[in-house]
Enzyme design. Structure first.
Site, PDB file in Angstrom:
ATOM      1  CE1 TYR A 269      -3.622   2.621   0.639  1.00 11.33           C
ATOM      2  CE2 TYR A 269      -2.320   3.181   2.522  1.00 11.33           C
ATOM      3  CZ  TYR A 269      -3.473   3.518   1.539  1.00 11.33           C
ATOM      4  OH  TYR A 269      -4.222   4.543   1.644  1.00 11.33           O
TER       5      TYR A 269
ATOM      6  CG  ASP B 104       5.840   3.786   1.067  1.00 11.97           C
ATOM      7  OD1 ASP B 104       6.008   4.660   1.967  1.00 11.97           O
ATOM      8  OD2 ASP B 104       4.460   3.937   0.452  1.00 11.97           O
TER       9      ASP B 104
ATOM     10  CE  LYS C  69       0.619   5.236   8.477  1.00 10.80           C
ATOM     11  NZ  LYS C  69       0.735   4.588   7.316  1.00 10.80           N
TER      12      LYS C  69
HETATM   13  C1  PLP Z   1       0.145   4.825   5.561  1.00 16.80           C
HETATM   14  C2  PLP Z   1       0.806   4.633   4.381  1.00 16.80           C
HETATM   15  C3  PLP Z   1       0.737   5.716   3.361  1.00 16.80           C
HETATM   16  C4  PLP Z   1      -0.027   6.754   3.213  1.00 16.80           C
HETATM   17  O1  PLP Z   1      -0.005   7.714   3.978  1.00 16.80           O
HETATM   18  P1  PLP Z   1      -0.907   8.852   4.425  1.00 16.80           P
HETATM   19  O2  PLP Z   1      -0.282   9.772   5.641  1.00 16.80           O
HETATM   20  O3  PLP Z   1      -2.165   8.146   4.860  1.00 16.80           O
HETATM   21  O4  PLP Z   1      -1.347   9.471   3.266  1.00 16.80           O
HETATM   22  C5  PLP Z   1       1.731   5.354   2.188  1.00 16.80           C
HETATM   23  N1  PLP Z   1       2.671   4.457   2.276  1.00 16.80           N
HETATM   24  C6  PLP Z   1       2.824   3.529   3.272  1.00 16.80           C
HETATM   25  C7  PLP Z   1       3.860   2.302   3.248  1.00 16.80           C
HETATM   26  C8  PLP Z   1       1.827   3.551   4.336  1.00 16.80           C
HETATM   27  O5  PLP Z   1       1.837   2.807   5.549  1.00 16.80           O
END
Ligand code: PLP
Length: 427
Positions: free
Chosen positions: A144, A239, A267
């Site tokens: 994701y 990511d 985060k």
């Molecule tokens: C949470 C998350 C996102 C998206 O971040 P948001 O602040 O919710 O837009 C993207 N990549 C990863 C791996 C995530 O865990």
């Protein structure tokens, strides 16, 4: 457990928001029942609108590595906020957070702050395309990367929770630029590079995939991705929106000592405020406007209140032994639960302070396909039993849990006891 106040707040919310929520998984649809409306948090604990108290392992889905309402973060935010909340002009706090990160992270030389993980990924993809002058991107099933159009293909998080492999509203033309392959599968990646020679701008991966269960990849596979990207002049994007500052100050790049071309953060970096970032070498970052042709901007980017929260949260992470202690606590929790577990199919996977509850198999799970969707019915029951016993987990069996520095051994012992009782009920 009395949840009448939450239930009536949820009834109201349904008039205002689709599904009554501002982010889909919060609606409790995959575990059933009504979401708890949270009133306040302190340290490892949260309290809902009916006054029920929980030990929280969701931690706002990862950002709160020091728990709720951390005094250091609150003081910093308060001090900054009183001088004004946003200027749309540079402030020294941006420099301070950037220096804190860059001087302790050999994998990136420059970065850009923005307001969410999604934005970070979206901008990193644009940068990779602008730098390589190629269009296609390669992602992995079950990874994701936020709700970026071209990445909502076979993604995890809320999308698996709701059983959609993709999202409506994403043009086929976008999806056609996204190549999707299974995790841990070298030949699928090789085949993609053969089929789309000189067209792949980047590979994007969660180096520690944690949005579709915890699908731990071997270092060898990640090194292979590094090599095949270099060989084909494609960029490798890690990511690290979850793993960054979570598995160590340098995230998964540091853990595996692999140097990606671009890293995205979110985060934890914002101390509970909306912050994302992407970073790379000076050369790659020089493509970003106003230095280069890749446009990217934000009214609230580098917001001073959020920057000061980030600084206050990241500083203690640099203290010696911080991540070791966090991992020690997580091992204590996971081993403690496994020792009292009577349920044959139950298993816990972990890395650092991330853990995931699985009901499918005792084997290592490295691939989204290995998770049996039917096994989620066990999580659904366990989730409700745990709430009754004062333990709050994210309301989906595909989501991971987090241990924070605010969790005490007493909290962990209470949690182990709660799991013991609840798993017995499940048997
Ligand atoms: C949470 C998350 C996102 C998206 O971040 P948001 O602040 O919710 O837009 C993207 N990549 C990863 C791996 C995530 O865990």
């Amino acid at each position: 457990m009395n949840n009448t106040t939450s239930a009536s707040l949820f009834e109201k919310a349904k008039n205002y928001f689709p599904g009554g929520v501002n982010s889909p998984v919060r609606a409790f649809r995959s575990v059933g029942g009504t979401p708890l409306f949270i009133e306040r948090g302190k340290g490892s604990r949260i309290w809902d609108a009916d006054g029920n108290e929980f030990i929280d392992y969701c931690c706002s889905w990862g950002p709160l590595i020091h728990g709720h309402a951390n005094e250091g973060v609150l003081d910093a935010v308060d001090k900054t906020m009183r001088k004004g909340t946003s200027f749309g002009a540079p402030t020294r706090l941006e420099n301070e957070l950037a220096e804190l990160i860059l001087s302790n992270n050999p994998y990136i030389q420059k970065l850009r702050f923005l307001s969410s993980g999604t934005e970070a990924v979206m901008s990193a993809i644009r940068l990779a395309r602008g730098f390589t002058k190629r269009n296609k991107i390669l992602k992995f099933e079950g990874c994701y990367h936020g709700h970026v159009d071209s990445l909502l293909v076979k993604a995890g998080s809320g999308l698996v929770t709701f059983g959609n492999s993709s999202s409506a509203g994403v043009p086929e033309a976008f999806v056609n630029e996204t190549i999707t392959v299974p995790l841990n599968n070298k030949s699928a990646v090789e085949e993609a590079f053969m089929n789309y020679r000189d067209q792949i701008a980047c590979i994007i991966i969660e180096p520690v995939p944690a949005n579709n269960g915890l699908l731990l990849q071997g270092k060898e596979f990640l090194s292979f991705l590094r090599e095949i990207c270099s060989k084909n002049k494609s960029l490798l994007i890690f990511d690290e929106v979850i793993s960054g500052f979570r598995l160590g100050f340098c995230g998964a790049a540091g853990l595996y000592d692999i140097h990606p071309d671009i890293i995205t953060y979110g985060k934890i970096i914002g101390g509970g405020f909306p912050v994302g970032a992407y970073g790379a070498s000076k050369e790659i970052m020089s493509c970003v406007s106003p230095e280069g042709p890749v446009y990217q901007a934000g009214t609230l980017s580098g917001n001073p209140v959020a920057m000061s929260a980030g600084i206050a949260q990241l500083k203690p992470c640099l203290e010696k032994g911080f991540y070791e202690e966090l991992a020690k606590k997580t091992n204590y929790l996971v081993d403690g639960i496994m020792n009292v577990n009577p349920f044959p199919l139950f298993n816990l996977f972990r890395l650092g302070s991330i853990f995931w509850i699985a009901f499918s198999t005792k084997q290592a799970i490295v691939n989204a396909d290995q998770i049996d969707p039917a096994s989620m019915s066990f999580f659904k029951i366990l989730h409700h039993h745990l709430l009754e016993h004062g333990v709050y987990l994210g309301p989906s069996g595909y989501e991971v849990g987090f241990v924070s520095s605010a969790h005490s051994y007493e909290d962990l012992d209470k949690t182990i006891k709660a799991f013991e009782i609840c798993l017995k009920k499940l048997v």
